[in-house]
Design an enzyme around this catalytic site. Structure first.
Site, PDB file in Angstrom:
ATOM      1  N   HIS A 152      10.610  21.283  -9.080  1.00 40.22           N
ATOM      2  CA  HIS A 152      11.096  22.031  -7.920  1.00 40.22           C
ATOM      3  C   HIS A 152      10.534  23.431  -7.878  1.00 40.22           C
ATOM      4  CE1 HIS A 152      13.631  19.316  -5.782  1.00 40.22           C
ATOM      5  NE2 HIS A 152      13.953  18.779  -6.952  1.00 40.22           N
ATOM      6  N   ARG A 177       1.758   5.391   7.277  1.00 34.27           N
ATOM      7  CA  ARG A 177       0.942   4.289   7.778  1.00 34.27           C
ATOM      8  C   ARG A 177       0.683   3.341   6.621  1.00 34.27           C
ATOM      9  NH1 ARG A 177      -4.871   5.094   9.836  1.00 34.27           N
ATOM     10  NH2 ARG A 177      -5.336   5.714   7.717  1.00 34.27           N
ATOM     11  N   ARG A 237     -18.509   4.626  13.771  1.00 32.74           N
ATOM     12  CA  ARG A 237     -18.144   6.026  13.525  1.00 32.74           C
ATOM     13  C   ARG A 237     -18.811   6.583  12.265  1.00 32.74           C
ATOM     14  NH1 ARG A 237     -11.628   5.486  12.012  1.00 32.74           N
ATOM     15  NH2 ARG A 237     -11.818   7.302  10.718  1.00 32.74           N
ATOM     16  N   ASN A 278      -9.925   7.783  16.564  1.00 37.08           N
ATOM     17  CA  ASN A 278     -11.174   7.646  15.791  1.00 37.08           C
ATOM     18  C   ASN A 278     -11.695   6.217  15.912  1.00 37.08           C
ATOM     19  OD1 ASN A 278     -10.291  10.159  15.017  1.00 37.08           O
ATOM     20  ND2 ASN A 278      -9.634   9.508  12.991  1.00 37.08           N
ATOM     21  N   ASP A 279     -10.803   5.280  15.621  1.00 38.63           N
ATOM     22  CA  ASP A 279     -11.228   3.890  15.733  1.00 38.63           C
ATOM     23  C   ASP A 279     -11.281   3.439  17.182  1.00 38.63           C
ATOM     24  OD1 ASP A 279     -11.886   2.870  13.173  1.00 38.63           O
ATOM     25  OD2 ASP A 279      -9.785   3.113  12.604  1.00 38.63           O
ATOM     26  N   ARG A 312      -1.685   8.826   5.387  1.00 39.86           N
ATOM     27  CA  ARG A 312      -2.639   7.748   5.119  1.00 39.86           C
ATOM     28  C   ARG A 312      -2.368   7.206   3.713  1.00 39.86           C
ATOM     29  NH1 ARG A 312      -6.172  11.228   8.467  1.00 39.86           N
ATOM     30  NH2 ARG A 312      -7.254   9.895   9.978  1.00 39.86           N
ATOM     31  N   GLU A 314      -5.340   1.491  18.255  1.00 36.78           N
ATOM     32  CA  GLU A 314      -6.709   1.905  17.922  1.00 36.78           C
ATOM     33  C   GLU A 314      -7.724   0.806  18.198  1.00 36.78           C
ATOM     34  OE1 GLU A 314      -6.946   3.114  13.796  1.00 36.78           O
ATOM     35  OE2 GLU A 314      -5.612   1.522  13.138  1.00 36.78           O
ATOM     36  N   CYS A 344      -2.783  10.397  16.773  1.00 38.42           N
ATOM     37  CA  CYS A 344      -2.974  10.888  15.396  1.00 38.42           C
ATOM     38  C   CYS A 344      -4.453  10.914  15.014  1.00 38.42           C
ATOM     39  CB  CYS A 344      -2.164  10.075  14.393  1.00 38.42           C
ATOM     40  SG  CYS A 344      -2.679   8.361  14.295  1.00 38.42           S
TER      41      CYS A 344
HETATM   42  C1  PEP Z   1      -7.838   6.684  13.774  1.00 35.93           C
HETATM   43  O1  PEP Z   1      -8.488   5.639  13.678  1.00 35.93           O
HETATM   44  O2  PEP Z   1      -7.893   7.453  14.734  1.00 35.93           O
HETATM   45  C2  PEP Z   1      -6.944   7.079  12.670  1.00 35.93           C
HETATM   46  C3  PEP Z   1      -6.114   8.090  12.804  1.00 35.93           C
HETATM   47  O3  PEP Z   1      -7.009   6.413  11.497  1.00 35.93           O
HETATM   48  P1  PEP Z   1      -8.217   6.520  10.449  1.00 35.93           P
HETATM   49  O4  PEP Z   1      -9.050   7.692  10.832  1.00 35.93           O
HETATM   50  O5  PEP Z   1      -7.566   6.665   9.111  1.00 35.93           O
HETATM   51  O6  PEP Z   1      -8.895   5.210  10.622  1.00 35.93           O
HETATM   52 MG    MG Z   2      -8.027   4.113  12.260  1.00 36.43          MG
END
Ligand code: PEP
Ligand code: MG
Length: 540
Positions: free
Chosen positions: A187, A328, A460, A449-450, A292, A426, A497
């Site tokens: 703590h 997640r 990506r 992102n995905d 994550r 996603e 996210c």
């Molecule tokens: C995404 O795909 O936008 C995401 C937040 O997950 P990650 O980047 O971990 O695939």
């Molecule tokens: Mg993702």
């Protein structure tokens, strides 16, 4: 100049003289007592005083570091009220006809040895707390005050620091601290992070350093004693830059994330591991919008056990102190490969056996994670979300597995909290059927992102495609809007996210679409908050 390596528990730079913190040595003697009943009453009175002191410390910590940092003093009060602890003290007084100081010291030693020997880091860390409360009662019994720190602002170097010692220190005199003992779970470590104090643990400290000039590098874990002039200068510049950045952004600290038209937005932080938590706190995130969890698997040589996962999730839930923490579930595969899963090499890993697909084909791994998440939910405000969803059937299968796990926990008498279940949007498929998916879950979190990768058919990971990668592509933006509309029609909330959520050139557009939540890297919380607070348009 000498340089020592420690373990950094809070990033930041501290420069100043060392003040060696030596605890007041007290000798607890074993004294024969005639009137043991009166001695028990003396103990009870000292305990009451200690309880009041802890109440005062709770209030002080609440003001200075907030609920999460203050909670430890409530925990201490609970420990001090513990029947086993009290019975032990009184039993020693009565059965051995000895003084209360001796009985408390013996009980404190016994209990802390017991905790330290437990096969669980969390309980091991509680050994220090037991010692702390016992010392507090002994101090009251012996009429001893608390150890003082230097009147000059200084870096405190100590063998170990108890949470109560940390919080009692005058923050304006405390530049940083360095200890030999302590764990990042303790703590005191949590308090240091919450108080934004650069701190190192596990440093081989020496009393002769007292009064010497030193530098803590809370990023690299280095501790410089009598640094060379160039090193000192380098750190002065770094510290000034860091302070300027903090000052500008801290103007947003504590401010509500509300648009001018009055819509409150959940502004959360993304974290990859427990070590990112300090940054989420420092940047005043309203919760964790994406934890994550795969980092636990990536960092390990074998499947992390339920217990290991439980500890990590509980730590995050406790530290966030009632704020939402969205975990997640495992998202490995594609660019995140883990050897011990023994997954076959794939032609097209981004479209391969990844994320929820692994969990559904290997439910034993999934169930272990869900059990850990549910158990941790008893310690905070946890929600769970599932990645890479493409169909309603998948969601129903997942929910059925979740029900199975809950039933097993019920049967075993293990408690858990209310856990909201959401999905990541996603894949283009999940966008198109988001009206159907919204009937099944509590929230949507859009993984841009995905989603961008699958919508634009652009890997990506492939740097050669950068010129084709348009993160503001109208297709993706319209998809986001469609998802928000479908979420709202079904009465659930929708957030982002993925990295796009932190793009302040889009904040206005997201507000206009009616986005309810944005979860961004911790350092983007303040800039995004500023944008949201400036938005004076309509929100859907
Ligand atoms: C995404 O795909 O936008 C995401 C937040 O997950 P990650 O980047 O971990 O695939
Ligand atoms: Mg993702």
């Amino acid at each position: 100049m000498e340089v020592f390596q420690g373990k950094a528990i809070f990033g930041g730079i501290a420069i100043g003289p060392i003040s060696f913190f030596a605890k007041e040595e007290k000798q607890v003697k074993r004294v024969k007592i005639e009137d043991t009943q009166a001695e028990v009453e003396r103990y009870e009175a000292a305990k009451e005083t200690a309880m009041e002191e802890l109440g005062g410390l709770y209030e002080k910590a609440l003001k200075e570091v907030g609920e999460s940092g203050a909670q430890i003093f409530e925990v201490h009060q609970m420990m001090l009220e513990d029947d086993d602890y009290n019975d032990s003290v009184k039993n020693i007084i009565v059965s051995q006809s000895v003084n209360a100081e001796y009985a408390v010291a013996t009980t404190g030693d016994n209990f802390s040895t017991m905790f330290a020997g437990m096969d669980d880091e969390y309980f091991q860390a509680r050994a220090v707390d037991i010692k702390d409360i016992s010392e507090r009662v002994i101090n009251v019994l012996m009429g001893i005050g608390h150890a003082k720190i230097s009147d000059e602002p200084s870096i405190i170097v100590a063998e170990d620091l108890a949470p109560s010692e940390t919080v009692q220190m005058d923050k304006s005199k405390l530049l940083g601290f360095v200890t030999r003992l302590g764990s990042s779970n303790s703590h005191t470590a949590i308090l240091a992070r919450t108080m934004n104090i650069p701190a190192l643990i596990q440093v081989d400290i020496k009393e002769e350093w007292n009064g010497k000039m030193a530098v803590i590098d809370g990023f690299s874990g280095e501790f410089y004693i009598e640094p060379e002039p160039e090193v000192l200068e380098e750190y002065r510049v770094k510290k000034a830059e860091q302070e300027e950045r903090r000052r500008l952004l801290a103007e947003q600290r504590g401010k509500a994330t509300v648009t001018k038209s009055g819509k409150a937005i959940k502004l959360f932080a993304n974290i990859g591991s427990v070590s990112d938590l300090p940054s989420a706190l420092e940047n005043d995130a309203g919760g964790i919008g994406l934890f994550r969890s795969e980092f636990l698997y990536l960092e390990s040589d074998t499947y992390p056990t339920e217990e290991e996962q439980f500890k990590a999730y509980r730590m995050v839930a406790e530290t966030m102190a009632g704020k939402k923490v969205i975990i997640r579930t495992l998202d490995i595969g594609a660019d995140k490969q883990v050897g011990y899963f023994n997954l076959d090499k794939e032609e097209n890993p981004a479209m391969g056996l990844r994320a929820i697909r692994i969990c559904l084909t290997r439910p034993e791994i999934f169930k272990t994670q869900l059990r850990a998440i549910l158990r941790a939910s008893a310690f905070g405000n946890i929600a769970v979300m599932y990645p890479m969803i493409i169909s309603v059937e998948e969601v129903r299968k997942i929910k059925a597995i979740m029900e199975e796990v809950k039933k097993e926990l019920d049967e075993a008498g293990i408690s858990y909290g209310e856990v909201e279940q959401g999905i990541m949007i996603e894949t283009p498929a999940s966008v198109i059927i988001s009206d159907l998916l919204a009937q099944e879950v509590d929230f949507f979190s859009i993984g841009t992102n995905d989603l961008t990768q699958y919508t634009l058919a652009i890997d990506r990971q492939n740097a050669k495609l950068d010129e084709f990668y348009n993160s503001h592509h109208e297709a993706v933006l319209r998809m986001i809007e469609m998802v928000v509309d479908n979420a709202h029609k079904a009465g659930i909330w929708a957030g982002i996210c993925g990295e796009l959520g932190a793009d302040v050139t889009l904040t206005e557009r997201f507000m206009a679409m009616g986005i309810d939540e944005l979860s961004v890297s911790p350092t983007f919380v303040y800039p995004v908050r500023q944008k949201i607070r400036e938005y004076d348009g309509e929100t859907k």
